[in-house]
Design an enzyme around this catalytic site. Structure first.
Site, PDB file in Angstrom:
ATOM      1  N   HIS A 144       0.801  -1.248  -0.100  1.00 35.62           N
ATOM      2  CA  HIS A 144       0.133   0.015   0.033  1.00 35.62           C
ATOM      3  C   HIS A 144       0.924   1.234   0.039  1.00 35.62           C
ATOM      4  O   HIS A 144       0.583   2.253  -0.869  1.00 35.62           O
ATOM      5  CB  HIS A 144      -1.004  -0.026   1.165  1.00 35.62           C
ATOM      6  CG  HIS A 144      -1.742   1.235   1.428  1.00 35.62           C
ATOM      7  ND1 HIS A 144      -1.529   2.231   2.413  1.00 35.62           N
ATOM      8  CD2 HIS A 144      -2.614   1.780   0.423  1.00 35.62           C
ATOM      9  CE1 HIS A 144      -2.178   3.115   2.207  1.00 35.62           C
ATOM     10  NE2 HIS A 144      -3.115   2.900   1.366  1.00 35.62           N
ATOM     11  N   GLU A 196       1.905   1.935  -3.388  1.00 38.78           N
ATOM     12  CA  GLU A 196       0.894   2.332  -4.248  1.00 38.78           C
ATOM     13  C   GLU A 196       0.934   3.978  -4.373  1.00 38.78           C
ATOM     14  O   GLU A 196       0.588   4.591  -5.140  1.00 38.78           O
ATOM     15  CB  GLU A 196      -0.540   1.888  -3.682  1.00 38.78           C
ATOM     16  CG  GLU A 196      -1.822   2.224  -4.313  1.00 38.78           C
ATOM     17  CD  GLU A 196      -2.976   2.320  -3.579  1.00 38.78           C
ATOM     18  OE1 GLU A 196      -3.506   3.586  -3.394  1.00 38.78           O
ATOM     19  OE2 GLU A 196      -3.203   1.368  -2.924  1.00 38.78           O
ATOM     20  N   HIS A 197       0.995   4.420  -2.913  1.00 38.69           N
ATOM     21  CA  HIS A 197       0.957   5.809  -2.894  1.00 38.69           C
ATOM     22  C   HIS A 197       2.229   6.251  -3.388  1.00 38.69           C
ATOM     23  O   HIS A 197       2.001   7.522  -4.229  1.00 38.69           O
ATOM     24  CB  HIS A 197       1.155   6.155  -1.459  1.00 38.69           C
ATOM     25  CG  HIS A 197      -0.362   6.222  -0.631  1.00 38.69           C
ATOM     26  ND1 HIS A 197      -0.619   7.162   0.219  1.00 38.69           N
ATOM     27  CD2 HIS A 197      -1.069   5.286  -0.572  1.00 38.69           C
ATOM     28  CE1 HIS A 197      -1.891   6.978   0.433  1.00 38.69           C
ATOM     29  NE2 HIS A 197      -2.074   5.837   0.449  1.00 38.69           N
ATOM     30  N   GLU A 215      -3.860   8.100   7.134  1.00 41.36           N
ATOM     31  CA  GLU A 215      -4.976   6.876   6.524  1.00 41.36           C
ATOM     32  C   GLU A 215      -5.248   5.918   7.824  1.00 41.36           C
ATOM     33  O   GLU A 215      -6.240   5.627   7.906  1.00 41.36           O
ATOM     34  CB  GLU A 215      -4.491   6.511   5.466  1.00 41.36           C
ATOM     35  CG  GLU A 215      -5.413   5.487   4.709  1.00 41.36           C
ATOM     36  CD  GLU A 215      -5.086   5.201   3.527  1.00 41.36           C
ATOM     37  OE1 GLU A 215      -5.839   4.393   2.454  1.00 41.36           O
ATOM     38  OE2 GLU A 215      -3.899   5.484   2.813  1.00 41.36           O
TER      39      GLU A 215
END
Length: 459
Positions: free
Chosen positions: A79, A82-83, A159
């Site tokens: 993840h 991904e950012h 997040e």
């Protein structure tokens, strides 16, 4: 990822072009809904579904990597990466990436799951070349600068904090841990505060080089698209990055294997000062390749998939004990989960769990009525078709199918599989799955005596 890291064996462009292979996977009708696949040198697959009647197109790249590919120290790296792919390439800054899509009224995003990651852009059909260029550049040319890693760390920690503020989401992570323990499938996709703070730029860069090879990727496009044009534009973008030089590369096969989940009767309770108690009661389900998944889909729909379902009627309509109550399934390559979620007042948690457990036991022993099955088949068939009404959903379907199954199934075939489910099929799946001893995850302001009593719900 630099051109040097992608280039392994020098080949000429003509040699590379000679090994491209194109197949029609689903013929469609009069060219509408035709699904084609081209395998490019380097093992990159490109699948498209053509719908000339729409004015939009969705372009996506699926990576064969998810949080279950992480070690404990790398939890959250997929993840995190991904950012970072949105933070800039050799040709574009982060602002350039977002501004390019915004300028044509498009939308761009990505998501990370347990077994795959997807990056996509939805644009007008005339702007598809731009979307292809931008998304391919992100996937092949990301710089992953140390300063971007440090800056994005704060964003990801926020997040995680945002997710932690929503116990209705967190309880599903808690249930996964209850079922899978301290394994990749049991750990959160986002990682934890400790693992995110410990990840370094070099660790993430190595993870990138390992998992974003063309053999691990599937390119998917749906809408008013021309297959040959998409292939040509994708090939040009990847060749510019030096990524299609291996003419002997073979696409990575879908995940396989068989994982047995042996947890039963486990209870995990997270005490929090929330207004509601959030509960998930569940047990092992089916792998996504299991042919019984069609019967399980009908069972899930009838049991907790809508307002006419048993759980909704018993818990909400008849007794008013919860606003949200539903059942769900999660299928992975080698295993699966079946769960029932409910959010209720803490004082009602034992009543809600008792009703849910009674319904699971009743369906396991007696099955569903013919009327329930017929209604569930109709609901599932309708929702399947309605869920494919936009190009984004179509891109997701063909991209995920190629990555996870290695083939494509037409909508008509899917509807036929659903319609072919019999009461005996549903009864057999219900008996096997719902007859298992469940496990339980709960988040809420429960007192010690209440928490101790929760074990009776799984005994």
């Amino acid at each position: 990822m630099t051109s040097r890291s992608l280039r392994t064996t020098a080949r000429t462009s003509s040699e590379a072009r000679a090994v491209a292979r194109t197949q029609t996977l689903l013929p469609g009708k009069d060219g509408i809904g035709t699904v084609r696949r081209t395998t490019l040198p380097g093992g990159l697959r490109v699948v498209t579904e053509t719908l000339p009647s729409v004015r939009s197109a969705t372009f996506g790249i699926w990576a064969h990597v998810g949080s279950r590919d992480e070690t404990p120290t790398l939890n959250g790296a997929t993840h995190y990466l991904e950012h970072l792919l949105f933070k800039g390439t050799r040709e574009r800054s982060a602002l350039d990436i977002s501004a390019a899509i915004d300028a044509v009224g498009g939308e761009m995003n990505a998501f990370t799951a347990k077994e795959y990651t997807c990056y996509y852009a939805r644009v007008l059909d005339t702007d598809l070349p731009l979307a292809i260029d931008v998304v391919c550049d992100m996937l092949t040319g990301s710089l992953i600068l140390a300063e971007d890693v440090d800056a994005e760390r704060g964003v990801i920690l926020e997040e995680i904090a945002m997710t932690e503020d929503d116990p209705g989401d967190v309880v599903h992570d808690l249930f996964a841990r209850t079922m899978f323990g301290d394994t990749p499938l049991g750990r959160p996709v986002l990682g934890t505060v400790d693992t995110i703070n410990a990840l370094t730029r070099d660790q993430i860069a190595r993870f990138y080089r390992k998992h974003y090879d063309p053999t691990h990727l599937v390119v998917a496009a749906a809408g008013n698209v021309d297959h040959a044009t998409v292939v040509r534009l994708v090939r040009r973008a990847f060749e510019k990055a030096g990524a299609l030089t291996r003419t002997d590369a073979v696409p990575l096969a879908p995940r396989d294997g068989r994982r047995a989940i042996r947890t039963a009767g486990r209870v995990e309770v997270a005490a929090r000062r929330t207004e509601q108690a959030h509960v998930v009661l569940g047990m092992p389900g089916l792998a996504r390749t299991d042919e019984r998944r069609w019967a399980l889909g009908v069972l899930n729909t009838a049991l907790g998939g809508g307002m006419s379902s048993r759980l909704f009627q018993e818990v909400r309509e008849k007794r008013g004990l919860a606003y949200s109550v539903y059942s769900y399934t999660s299928g992975f390559a080698d295993c699966g989960l079946f769960g029932v979620y409910a959010g209720c007042r803490p004082s009602q948690v034992h009543d809600v769990l008792g009703i849910c457990r009674d319904e699971l036991d009743r369906v396991a022993a007696e099955g569903l009525t013919d009327d329930e099955i017929a209604r569930a088949i109709g609901q599932l068939s309708g929702s399947t078709v309605l869920g494919l009404e936009d190009t984004g959903a179509l891109m997701n379907r063909i991209g995920k199918s190629e990555l996870c199954w290695g083939d494509q199934m037409s909508v008509d075939d899917m509807l036929a599989r659903i319609a072919a489910v019999t009461p005996d099929d549903v009864r057999a799946v219900a008996s096997e799955l719902l007859g298992q001893r469940p496990s339980l995850a709960v988040i809420g302001p429960l007192k010690d005596k209440q928490a101790d009593r929760l074990h009776t719900a799984v005994s």
